[in-house]
Design an enzyme around this catalytic site. Structure first.
Site, PDB file in Angstrom:
ATOM      1  N   LYS A 194      57.773  63.486  18.543  1.00 51.54           N
ATOM      2  CA  LYS A 194      57.191  62.717  17.539  1.00 51.54           C
ATOM      3  C   LYS A 194      55.976  63.687  16.706  1.00 51.54           C
ATOM      4  O   LYS A 194      55.848  63.299  15.602  1.00 51.54           O
ATOM      5  CB  LYS A 194      56.725  61.382  18.165  1.00 51.54           C
ATOM      6  CG  LYS A 194      57.787  60.218  18.172  1.00 51.54           C
ATOM      7  CD  LYS A 194      58.620  60.088  17.119  1.00 51.54           C
ATOM      8  CE  LYS A 194      59.586  58.930  17.380  1.00 51.54           C
ATOM      9  NZ  LYS A 194      60.215  58.552  16.073  1.00 51.54           N
TER      10      LYS A 194
ATOM     11  N   TYR B 213      59.354  62.249  24.307  1.00 50.62           N
ATOM     12  CA  TYR B 213      59.063  61.403  23.187  1.00 50.62           C
ATOM     13  C   TYR B 213      57.936  61.926  22.287  1.00 50.62           C
ATOM     14  O   TYR B 213      57.961  61.979  20.957  1.00 50.62           O
ATOM     15  CB  TYR B 213      58.910  59.992  23.602  1.00 50.62           C
ATOM     16  CG  TYR B 213      58.902  58.962  22.327  1.00 50.62           C
ATOM     17  CD1 TYR B 213      60.004  58.584  21.641  1.00 50.62           C
ATOM     18  CD2 TYR B 213      57.664  58.219  22.240  1.00 50.62           C
ATOM     19  CE1 TYR B 213      60.010  57.604  20.580  1.00 50.62           C
ATOM     20  CE2 TYR B 213      57.582  57.085  21.099  1.00 50.62           C
ATOM     21  CZ  TYR B 213      58.577  57.018  20.324  1.00 50.62           C
ATOM     22  OH  TYR B 213      58.445  55.808  19.444  1.00 50.62           O
TER      23      TYR B 213
END
Length: 304
Positions: A169, A165
């Protein structure tokens, strides 16, 4: 009052629930025609359902707005391009894209599977690229358009168990900045938003210790509706001079994040060896090292 998005056509990915839903509802309330994209998958990306997107479209229509549902995945190039095609097929143009779709597959790094890493990268980073790339051609022709991409403090600052993640991101930050640089000449803007809000994805955070439980209770105070106004603003003409930036939204607080720049330097006229770096260079730089903070360490006060 004049509606800030009157007659604009906006795509919101992952708009069936949570933050995406609130963005779609607000954009419609501000006069936009909205493509509500959501394949209806679970928080980890499994399964599908038309219901979430259809329910948001129904809610928009009930409030007097205009919207159409779309169920394509952002994780593959051709389906993602069909999301953009849905906007032009139904409404004849496209003015804004909100890359909000996401999944979570958290796991401590040494236990994380290749599939868990790749699946999160595909939805968040590749999905943002696929949809943006399809939209960019329209933006180039009409010489206008706006992108709002979702980043996270998991990438900007750090967190446990989220290598997939966080990588996605932080990659989105680079993607957004590159779009802003490459397409600024065509009056195209690209910005990132880092949201603090309680959603079903955040609901996957472990709550085994008292500290974890207290942290989650704080996050629960932050509704997804607090994120939508910044996104609607960035899509509007009022933000025509705002591009290449990273904003955080936490309840009633708005943050402008810094971006990577040199913080300190050392110089040696005769050049460096591994030994002199160890003896002189690194000790001089250590005082400016970034700490291994997590998001909760930096944002340690209660939501305002």
């Amino acid at each position: 009052m004049t509606k800030s998005l009157q007659d604009k056509v906006i795509i919101v990915t992952g708009a069936g629930r949570g933050i995406g839903r609130e963005i779609a509802l607000l954009c419609a309330a501000e006069g936009a025609k909205v493509v509500v994209n959501d394949p209806g998958a679970a928080a980890d990306g499994a399964g599908s359902s038309a219901a979430p997107a259809e329910e948001v479209v129904e809610e928009i229509k009930k409030r007097g707005g205009t919207a159409v549902a779309n169920f394509e995945t952002v994780a593959e190039a051709i389906p993602a391009s069909k999301i953009v095609k849905a906007a032009t097929d139904h409404f004849g143009r496209l003015d804004g894209v909100v890359n909000n779709a996401g999944i979570l597959r958290d796991m401590i790094f040494h236990k994380m599977s290749v599939e868990a890493f790749e699946s999160v990268i595909k939805v968040h980073l590749m999905g943002s690229f696929y949809v943006s790339h399809a939209a960019a051609r329209l933006y180039r022709e009409q010489e206008s358009g706006s992108f709002v991409h979702f980043t996270s403090t998991s990438g900007l600052i750090g967190n446990y168990g989220q290598a997939n993640y966080a990588a996605a991101k932080l990659g989105i930050v680079g993607l957004s900045k590159s779009i802003a640089l490459d397409m600024g000449r065509f009056n195209v803007r690209s910005n990132c938003v880092s949201p603090f809000a309680w959603t079903r994805m955040i609901g996957t955070i472990p709550t085994e210790t008292d500290a974890e439980k207290a942290r989650v209770e704080k996050i629960k105070q932050m509704g997804p509706e607090k994120i939508a106004p910044m996104c609607a603003y960035l899509l509007s003409d009022a933000a025509k001079d705002v591009t290449g930036q990273i904003f955080g939204v936490r309840m009633n607080e708005i943050f402008l994040f810094g971006q990577h720049r040199p913080v300190r330097s050392v110089h040696r006229g005769e050049g460096w060896t591994p030994q002199t770096i160890a003896e002189h260079g690194m000790p001089a730089l250590k005082g400016s090292f970034s700490k291994l903070d997590r998001s909760a360490d930096v944002f340690s006060w209660d939501p305002i």
